[in-house]
Design an enzyme around this catalytic site. Structure first.
Site, PDB file in Angstrom:
ATOM      1  N   LYS A   1       0.834  -1.195   0.000  1.00 49.78           N
ATOM      2  CA  LYS A   1       0.000   0.000   0.000  1.00 49.78           C
ATOM      3  C   LYS A   1       0.874   1.254   0.000  1.00 49.78           C
ATOM      4  O   LYS A   1       2.011   1.210   0.464  1.00 49.78           O
ATOM      5  CB  LYS A   1      -0.847   0.033   1.290  1.00 49.78           C
ATOM      6  CG  LYS A   1      -1.964  -0.996   1.345  1.00 49.78           C
ATOM      7  CD  LYS A   1      -2.752  -0.868   2.633  1.00 49.78           C
ATOM      8  CE  LYS A   1      -3.869  -1.901   2.713  1.00 49.78           C
ATOM      9  NZ  LYS A   1      -4.929  -1.707   1.714  1.00 49.78           N
TER      10      LYS A   1
ATOM     11  N   ARG B   1     -10.153 -11.660   2.355  1.00 52.25           N
ATOM     12  CA  ARG B   1     -11.006 -12.727   1.825  1.00 52.25           C
ATOM     13  C   ARG B   1     -10.285 -14.071   1.849  1.00 52.25           C
ATOM     14  O   ARG B   1     -10.928 -15.115   1.955  1.00 52.25           O
ATOM     15  CB  ARG B   1     -11.487 -12.344   0.420  1.00 52.25           C
ATOM     16  CG  ARG B   1     -10.383 -12.162  -0.594  1.00 52.25           C
ATOM     17  CD  ARG B   1     -10.806 -11.336  -1.789  1.00 52.25           C
ATOM     18  NE  ARG B   1     -10.953  -9.910  -1.467  1.00 52.25           N
ATOM     19  CZ  ARG B   1     -11.336  -8.980  -2.332  1.00 52.25           C
ATOM     20  NH1 ARG B   1     -11.614  -9.315  -3.592  1.00 52.25           N
ATOM     21  NH2 ARG B   1     -11.439  -7.727  -1.955  1.00 52.25           N
TER      22      ARG B   1
END
Ligand code: BES
Ligand code: MN
Ligand code: ZN
Length: 498
Positions: free
Chosen positions: A275, A349
């Site tokens: 990020k 996920r």
């Protein structure tokens, strides 16, 4: 949290602050009118001299009121009697806390009368004022060593007056336990990632055994034997050992349990798909889903809920390193389905894939609800006003929406139908972990998780926009919100304990 909440009768205090109510259009409640009389009309004059109309959210303060023994009066706006509900009572409790701490007050009493036309009993109003004060007095200041005396909260005791103090106390007892669950969740979320990491968070969850919950913790080896390749792939770049924590509260006899599963990424750098630096510190709260599940289990065990509940949290740290998984790696999940990891930043996920599969396989739950700070896209879509809700069962979705509305934690449902399945089809594995492009990002995440729920009635709450608040609200100070604890506690109470 920082204030002791007590319940007593409506005898007015001789010291400290007295809080009374006014209704819309400056109508004084019974106690406010009595106070005004003792003040020879000065309270009504103060109201007329101000912009205070009695609308909800308004407060008017009078210092050293003539004819009174207390040192301060706060008039709290209650709005229209028909619309006055538990949430509004909580907002008054929370709103009063900030004012009293700011004013340097140590003791206060709330004396709200229940207006004619209001659907709540006196005991309900009092219990929810106390609950709101409890929630609103939360602070996370463990690491502030230089707080000046004038910045420290001063309020020690808030007494809530009620004609039926015993009834108020009885109603407040379980709410107090929920507040402890919210507090635990907020603490876990607010702690930095060098303090709360998988092993230390599992240790916090273990403490729930003191309340009668059963807690198990699986480490890396156990998870490897179970075949949890998706979760372990995320964890492999970190020095911190991943943990899968299973918490069980058995208060419901022999019924099948209801299961809650939380994403617990104790820090999300993005991994090799790293990020940008700006704002990356926020990713300490990427374990909020897990924090809510732990807080919820604390609430259910604390108030001895008549339900069988299982909480499962997958705890990992997502780091870039020489051992980290690479974009393009293929991992095999516990379900047997293979996953092409296109983007290592879509890690939540992957963690949930194994946590959710394990939960349904072992516990055969009646319903399964997962919570995750899953996507930035849900913030783009819904901001912080609603969390995203996805479900394969309409009744479940409606129950959750209703519970959320009742406690002020609102949900907005988005689709997860099969027209979105193609987005996550992989060329070389069964599925890939991101959609084709940036469209419908939150739905792609939900659709991915659904592949691992094995047809159990299921709901997914994407709480990325609501787990952390940047501004103070009466019952939710800025910082970790604990969003979901109150909602799911209410859902359990409405659907499984009636
Ligand atoms: N933890 C983030 C989601 C997130 C972003 C939460 C901002 C709170 C604030 C999640 O793991 C993530 O990185 N999601 C990616 C998914 C994408 C790579 C498909 C995202 O939302 O950008
Ligand atoms: Mn991520
Ligand atoms: Zn994440």
């Amino acid at each position: 949290m920082t204030v002791t909440i007590a319940f007593g009768d409506m005898t007015l205090p001789r010291t400290g602050t007295l809080i009374v109510g006014a209704l819309a259009d400056r109508a004084l409640t019974k106690t406010a009118a009595a106070v005004d009389k003792r003040m020879q009309g000065a309270l009504a004059r103060a109201i007329r001299a101000s912009r205070f109309t009695g609308a909800e959210g308004q407060f008017l303060e009078v210092l050293e009121p003539q004819g009174m023994q207390c040192s301060r009066i706060i008039v709290a706006g209650m709005g229209k009697p028909e619309a006055f509900d538990a949430l509004k009572a909580e907002a008054i409790g929370g709103g009063v806390i900030g004012r009293l701490n700011g004013a340097g007050e140590t003791a206060a009493m709330v004396a709200l009368d229940v207006p004619a036309g209001c659907k709540l009993t006196a005991a309900q109003v009092a219990a929810h004022v106390g609950y709101g004060a409890d929630l609103g007095s939360y602070r996370f200041d463990r690491y502030r060593t230089k707080v000046k005396p004038e910045q420290k909260p001063t309020l020690e005791t808030l007494t809530v007056g009620c004609e039926d103090a015993a009834g108020a106390r009885r109603l407040h007892a379980p709410l107090g336990e929920v507040a402890r669950g919210v507090e635990l969740s907020r603490n876990l979320v607010s702690e930095p990632a060098n303090v709360i990491y998988p092993v230390s968070m599992a240790a916090e969850a273990r403490k729930l055994s003191r309340l009668g919950a059963k807690v198990e913790v699986l480490g890396r080896e156990r998870m490897r034997k179970l075949g949890m390749g998706a979760l372990l792939g995320v964890a492999q770049g970190s020095e911190r050992e991943p943990q899968l924590v299973i918490m069980r509260w058995q208060g419901g006899g022999r019924r099948r349990p209801i299961a809650f599963v939380g994403k617990g990424v104790t820090f999300d750098t993005g991994g090799i798909s790293i990020k940008p630096a700006a704002g990356m510190e926020d990713m300490k709260w990427d374990m909020a889903g897990a924090g809510v599940v732990v807080g919820l289990m604390r609430a259910l065990a604390g108030r001895k809920a008549k339900v069988n509940a299982v909480g499962v949290v997958g705890l990992v740290e997502n780091m870039p390193s020489a051992t980290a998984q690479r974009p393009g790696d293929v991992v095999t999940s516990m379900s047997g389905q293979t996953i092409e990891v296109i983007n290592t930043d879509a890690e939540g996920r992957l963690v949930l894939a194994d946590a959710v599969w394990y939960t349904q396989k072992r516990f055969k739950p009646e319903v399964m609800i997962d919570l995750a700070t899953l996507t930035g896209a849900i913030i783009v879509a819904l901001g912080s006003q609603h969390a995203g809700l996805f479900a394969n069962d309409d009744g479940l979705a409606e129950g959750l929406i209703a519970a959320g509305t009742a406690v002020g934690e609102r949900l907005w449902r988005l689709p997860v139908d099969d027209s979105y399945a193609d987005d996550i089809r992989s060329d070389i594995a069964d599925v890939k972990n991101v959609g084709a492009n940036r469209s419908a990002g939150s739905i792609a995440g939900a659709k991915f998780i659904e592949l691992f729920v094995n047809k159990v009635p299921w709901a997914h709450l994407d709480i990325a926009g609501v787990a952390w608040s940047k501004k103070d609200k009466p019952t939710v100070p800025k910082g970790g919100t604990g969003f979901g604890v109150r909602l799911l506690d209410r859902f359990v109470a409405e659907r499984y304990e009636r």
